[in-house]
Design a protein around this motif. Structure first.
Motif, PDB file in Angstrom:
ATOM      1  N   PRO A  41       0.825  -1.211   0.000  1.00 43.61           N
ATOM      2  CA  PRO A  41       0.000   0.000   0.000  1.00 43.61           C
ATOM      3  C   PRO A  41       0.859   1.261   0.000  1.00 43.61           C
ATOM      4  CG  PRO A  41      -0.728  -1.551   1.683  1.00 43.61           C
ATOM      5  CD  PRO A  41       0.581  -2.059   1.178  1.00 43.61           C
ATOM      6  N   GLY A  42       0.279   2.359  -0.454  1.00 40.05           N
ATOM      7  CA  GLY A  42       1.023   3.604  -0.572  1.00 40.05           C
ATOM      8  C   GLY A  42       1.601   4.119   0.734  1.00 40.05           C
ATOM      9  N   GLN A  43       0.874   3.940   1.822  1.00 47.71           N
ATOM     10  CA  GLN A  43       1.404   4.411   3.098  1.00 47.71           C
ATOM     11  C   GLN A  43       2.684   3.671   3.464  1.00 47.71           C
ATOM     12  OE1 GLN A  43      -1.440   5.794   6.325  1.00 47.71           O
ATOM     13  NE2 GLN A  43      -2.760   4.338   5.245  1.00 47.71           N
ATOM     14  N   ALA A  44       2.792   2.408   3.073  1.00 43.86           N
ATOM     15  CA  ALA A  44       4.011   1.631   3.335  1.00 43.86           C
ATOM     16  C   ALA A  44       5.146   2.076   2.415  1.00 43.86           C
ATOM     17  CB  ALA A  44       3.739   0.153   3.164  1.00 43.86           C
ATOM     18  N   THR A  45       4.880   2.174   1.119  1.00 45.25           N
ATOM     19  CA  THR A  45       5.952   2.544   0.194  1.00 45.25           C
ATOM     20  C   THR A  45       6.462   3.957   0.460  1.00 45.25           C
ATOM     21  OG1 THR A  45       4.381   3.309  -1.505  1.00 45.25           O
ATOM     22  CG2 THR A  45       5.064   0.993  -1.581  1.00 45.25           C
ATOM     23  N   SER A  46       5.606   4.813   1.015  1.00 47.38           N
ATOM     24  CA  SER A  46       6.033   6.176   1.328  1.00 47.38           C
ATOM     25  C   SER A  46       7.119   6.205   2.404  1.00 47.38           C
ATOM     26  CB  SER A  46       4.837   7.023   1.780  1.00 47.38           C
ATOM     27  OG  SER A  46       3.926   7.204   0.710  1.00 47.38           O
ATOM     28  N   ARG A  47       7.208   5.150   3.199  1.00 52.77           N
ATOM     29  CA  ARG A  47       8.300   5.041   4.175  1.00 52.77           C
ATOM     30  C   ARG A  47       9.291   3.951   3.767  1.00 52.77           C
ATOM     31  NH1 ARG A  47       3.682   2.903   6.906  1.00 52.77           N
ATOM     32  NH2 ARG A  47       3.929   0.678   7.409  1.00 52.77           N
ATOM     33  N   SER A  48       9.335   3.692   2.450  1.00 49.05           N
ATOM     34  CA  SER A  48      10.279   2.734   1.859  1.00 49.05           C
ATOM     35  C   SER A  48      10.104   1.326   2.407  1.00 49.05           C
ATOM     36  CB  SER A  48      11.725   3.215   2.057  1.00 49.05           C
ATOM     37  OG  SER A  48      11.935   4.445   1.408  1.00 49.05           O
ATOM     38  N   ASP A  49       8.859   0.954   2.693  1.00 45.17           N
ATOM     39  CA  ASP A  49       8.541  -0.386   3.158  1.00 45.17           C
ATOM     40  C   ASP A  49       7.975  -1.184   1.985  1.00 45.17           C
ATOM     41  OD1 ASP A  49       7.538  -2.705   4.242  1.00 45.17           O
ATOM     42  OD2 ASP A  49       6.235  -1.728   5.713  1.00 45.17           O
ATOM     43  N   PHE A  50       8.776  -2.109   1.453  1.00 41.84           N
ATOM     44  CA  PHE A  50       8.352  -2.964   0.346  1.00 41.84           C
ATOM     45  C   PHE A  50       8.346  -4.422   0.797  1.00 41.84           C
ATOM     46  CE2 PHE A  50      10.173   0.879  -1.464  1.00 41.84           C
ATOM     47  CZ  PHE A  50       9.198   1.256  -2.383  1.00 41.84           C
ATOM     48  N   SER A  51       7.934  -4.645   2.031  1.00 37.79           N
ATOM     49  CA  SER A  51       8.021  -5.985   2.619  1.00 37.79           C
ATOM     50  C   SER A  51       7.099  -6.984   1.932  1.00 37.79           C
ATOM     51  CB  SER A  51       7.724  -5.933   4.115  1.00 37.79           C
ATOM     52  OG  SER A  51       6.455  -5.348   4.368  1.00 37.79           O
ATOM     53  N   LEU A  52       5.945  -6.556   1.431  1.00 39.46           N
ATOM     54  CA  LEU A  52       5.035  -7.486   0.774  1.00 39.46           C
ATOM     55  C   LEU A  52       5.571  -7.908  -0.590  1.00 39.46           C
ATOM     56  CD1 LEU A  52       1.542  -6.003   1.676  1.00 39.46           C
ATOM     57  CD2 LEU A  52       2.923  -7.691   2.909  1.00 39.46           C
ATOM     58  N   GLU A  53       6.146  -6.976  -1.319  1.00 34.71           N
ATOM     59  CA  GLU A  53       6.762  -7.337  -2.597  1.00 34.71           C
ATOM     60  C   GLU A  53       7.954  -8.263  -2.358  1.00 34.71           C
ATOM     61  OE1 GLU A  53       8.217  -5.356  -6.806  1.00 34.71           O
ATOM     62  OE2 GLU A  53       7.351  -4.100  -5.236  1.00 34.71           O
ATOM     63  N   THR A  54       8.730  -7.966  -1.327  1.00 38.92           N
ATOM     64  CA  THR A  54       9.849  -8.837  -0.980  1.00 38.92           C
ATOM     65  C   THR A  54       9.356 -10.234  -0.652  1.00 38.92           C
ATOM     66  OG1 THR A  54      11.104  -6.950  -0.108  1.00 38.92           O
ATOM     67  CG2 THR A  54      11.806  -9.149   0.579  1.00 38.92           C
ATOM     68  N   TYR A  55       8.266 -10.328   0.104  1.00 36.70           N
ATOM     69  CA  TYR A  55       7.735 -11.637   0.487  1.00 36.70           C
ATOM     70  C   TYR A  55       7.321 -12.444  -0.742  1.00 36.70           C
ATOM     71  CZ  TYR A  55       4.506 -15.258   1.900  1.00 36.70           C
ATOM     72  OH  TYR A  55       3.878 -16.471   2.028  1.00 36.70           O
ATOM     73  N   ILE A  56       6.503 -11.871  -1.612  1.00 35.49           N
ATOM     74  CA  ILE A  56       5.955 -12.649  -2.726  1.00 35.49           C
ATOM     75  C   ILE A  56       7.055 -13.100  -3.670  1.00 35.49           C
ATOM     76  CG2 ILE A  56       5.390 -10.713  -4.286  1.00 35.49           C
ATOM     77  CD1 ILE A  56       3.110 -13.726  -3.611  1.00 35.49           C
ATOM     78  N   LEU A  57       8.048 -12.253  -3.913  1.00 36.88           N
ATOM     79  CA  LEU A  57       9.131 -12.625  -4.812  1.00 36.88           C
ATOM     80  C   LEU A  57      10.084 -13.615  -4.148  1.00 36.88           C
ATOM     81  CD1 LEU A  57       9.882  -9.186  -6.517  1.00 36.88           C
ATOM     82  CD2 LEU A  57       8.352 -11.006  -7.286  1.00 36.88           C
ATOM     83  N   ALA A  58      10.220 -13.521  -2.836  1.00 36.04           N
ATOM     84  CA  ALA A  58      11.074 -14.475  -2.114  1.00 36.04           C
ATOM     85  C   ALA A  58      10.505 -15.884  -2.138  1.00 36.04           C
ATOM     86  CB  ALA A  58      11.266 -14.020  -0.668  1.00 36.04           C
ATOM     87  N   GLN A  59       9.207 -16.013  -2.402  1.00 38.29           N
ATOM     88  CA  GLN A  59       8.582 -17.340  -2.480  1.00 38.29           C
ATOM     89  C   GLN A  59       8.716 -17.957  -3.873  1.00 38.29           C
ATOM     90  OE1 GLN A  59       7.759 -18.206   0.639  1.00 38.29           O
ATOM     91  NE2 GLN A  59       8.386 -16.083   0.997  1.00 38.29           N
ATOM     92  N   GLY A  60       9.477 -17.318  -4.738  1.00 33.43           N
ATOM     93  CA  GLY A  60       9.655 -17.832  -6.098  1.00 33.43           C
ATOM     94  C   GLY A  60       8.524 -17.484  -7.032  1.00 33.43           C
ATOM     95  N   ARG A  61       7.592 -16.661  -6.572  1.00 31.88           N
ATOM     96  CA  ARG A  61       6.475 -16.235  -7.423  1.00 31.88           C
ATOM     97  C   ARG A  61       6.883 -15.004  -8.232  1.00 31.88           C
ATOM     98  NH1 ARG A  61       5.678 -20.457  -3.940  1.00 31.88           N
ATOM     99  NH2 ARG A  61       3.527 -21.217  -4.062  1.00 31.88           N
ATOM    100  N   TRP A  62       6.098 -14.715  -9.254  1.00 35.75           N
ATOM    101  CA  TRP A  62       6.294 -13.496 -10.036  1.00 35.75           C
ATOM    102  C   TRP A  62       4.996 -12.702 -10.017  1.00 35.75           C
ATOM    103  CZ3 TRP A  62       3.014 -13.433 -14.307  1.00 35.75           C
ATOM    104  CH2 TRP A  62       2.565 -14.679 -14.783  1.00 35.75           C
ATOM    105  N   GLN A  63       5.069 -11.452 -10.444  1.00 29.92           N
ATOM    106  CA  GLN A  63       3.879 -10.603 -10.403  1.00 29.92           C
ATOM    107  C   GLN A  63       3.826  -9.673 -11.612  1.00 29.92           C
ATOM    108  OE1 GLN A  63       4.037  -8.150  -6.861  1.00 29.92           O
ATOM    109  NE2 GLN A  63       5.576  -6.787  -7.721  1.00 29.92           N
TER     110      GLN A  63
END
Length: 256
Positions: free
Chosen positions: A196-218
């Motif tokens: 969400p934007g409120q997260a990315t505004s504080r440089s928090d990309f933890s959800l994108e990191t999670y999904i890609l760390a599982q070998g998935r793509w988006q």
């Protein structure tokens, strides 16, 4: 086993005949924004630069453009290597993963009232009550209605007076459920980022990191999800094959 030329032709014809029968009367919906200079993009990335190397209108024998773009440009694919060291690169994602059953989670009404809305496990449970268990190896798309703001960069970012972006995104609970309990293959969304934007505004990309760390793509910046059913469609996502590629504009469509 040796297969004669005649047998090979028969098999090929049979595949096409079966596929053409299956596709007859179906609707094909393009889920891709046409990219161009000046479009919305991640603030740290440069704009597209496009030039005419040869131009029919200038008297040349053909037209050829040169494109200078970052890989994450417009409707694009993010492979695991975008965030994860030693993650799969674009050329290592097999073509079998490029056509998948499509699940659409619709939170657009909630986003209309609250730009910071995210999906909940209750949304997933309600989807499964209507349509059954989410298929394994499916592509789950988050419909937020955000693509209606394209290509207005300010509307897409939706920043307040403090510069904080208010955009929808995924939630940790839903992503973890989809990956760990339903073994989905990929996700997609209409907004610029997974988080969400409120997260990315504080440089928090933890959800994108999670999904890609599982070998998935988006796929990010999907379009026209409002034209699709919640269940029963197939999605086709394709992209070029740069060796070691960490992202590229994609062409994505649904068959329903």
């Amino acid at each position: 086993m040796t297969i004669s030329a005649g047998t090979t032709e028969s098999l090929s014809t049979g595949v096409w005949e079966g596929l053409s029968t299956l596709l007859a009367g179906r609707t094909f919906t393009d889920l891709t924004h046409a990219f161009h200079p000046g479009q919305p993009h991640f603030p740290a990335f440069p704009d597209e630069v496009r030039s005419n190397l040869f131009d029919l209108e200038a008297g040349d024998g053909f037209t050829a453009h040169q494109y200078t773009i970052v890989g994450q440009w417009g409707t694009h694919v993010d492979p695991p290597s975008h965030f994860i060291r030693s993650g799969r690169t674009l050329d290592n994602i097999p073509v079998q993963e490029m056509i998948l059953p499509l699940v659409v989670l619709d939170i657009s009404e909630r986003v209309d009232a609250d730009a910071d809305a995210t999906p909940s496990l209750a949304d997933v449970e309600a989807w499964e009550k209507r349509h059954g268990r989410i298929p394994e190896d499916s592509f789950v798309a988050l419909r937020s209605g955000w693509s209606s703001r394209w290509p207005d960069g300010e509307a897409m970012a939706n920043r307040d007076s403090d510069g904080v972006s208010h955009t929808p995104g995924w939630s940790s609970a839903v992503l973890r459920f989809l990956v760990e309990e339903r073994n989905i293959r990929a996700i997609g969304h209409e907004q610029t980022d997974t988080d969400p934007g409120q997260a990315t505004s504080r440089s928090d990309f933890s959800l994108e990191t999670y999904i890609l760390a599982q070998g998935r793509w988006q796929i990010e910046l999907l379009a026209s999800l409002e034209s699709l059913p919640e269940a029963g469609a197939a999605i086709v996502a394709t992209w070029p094959k740069p060796q070691g590629g960490s992202g590229f504009p994609a062409r994505v469509f649904a068959i329903h």
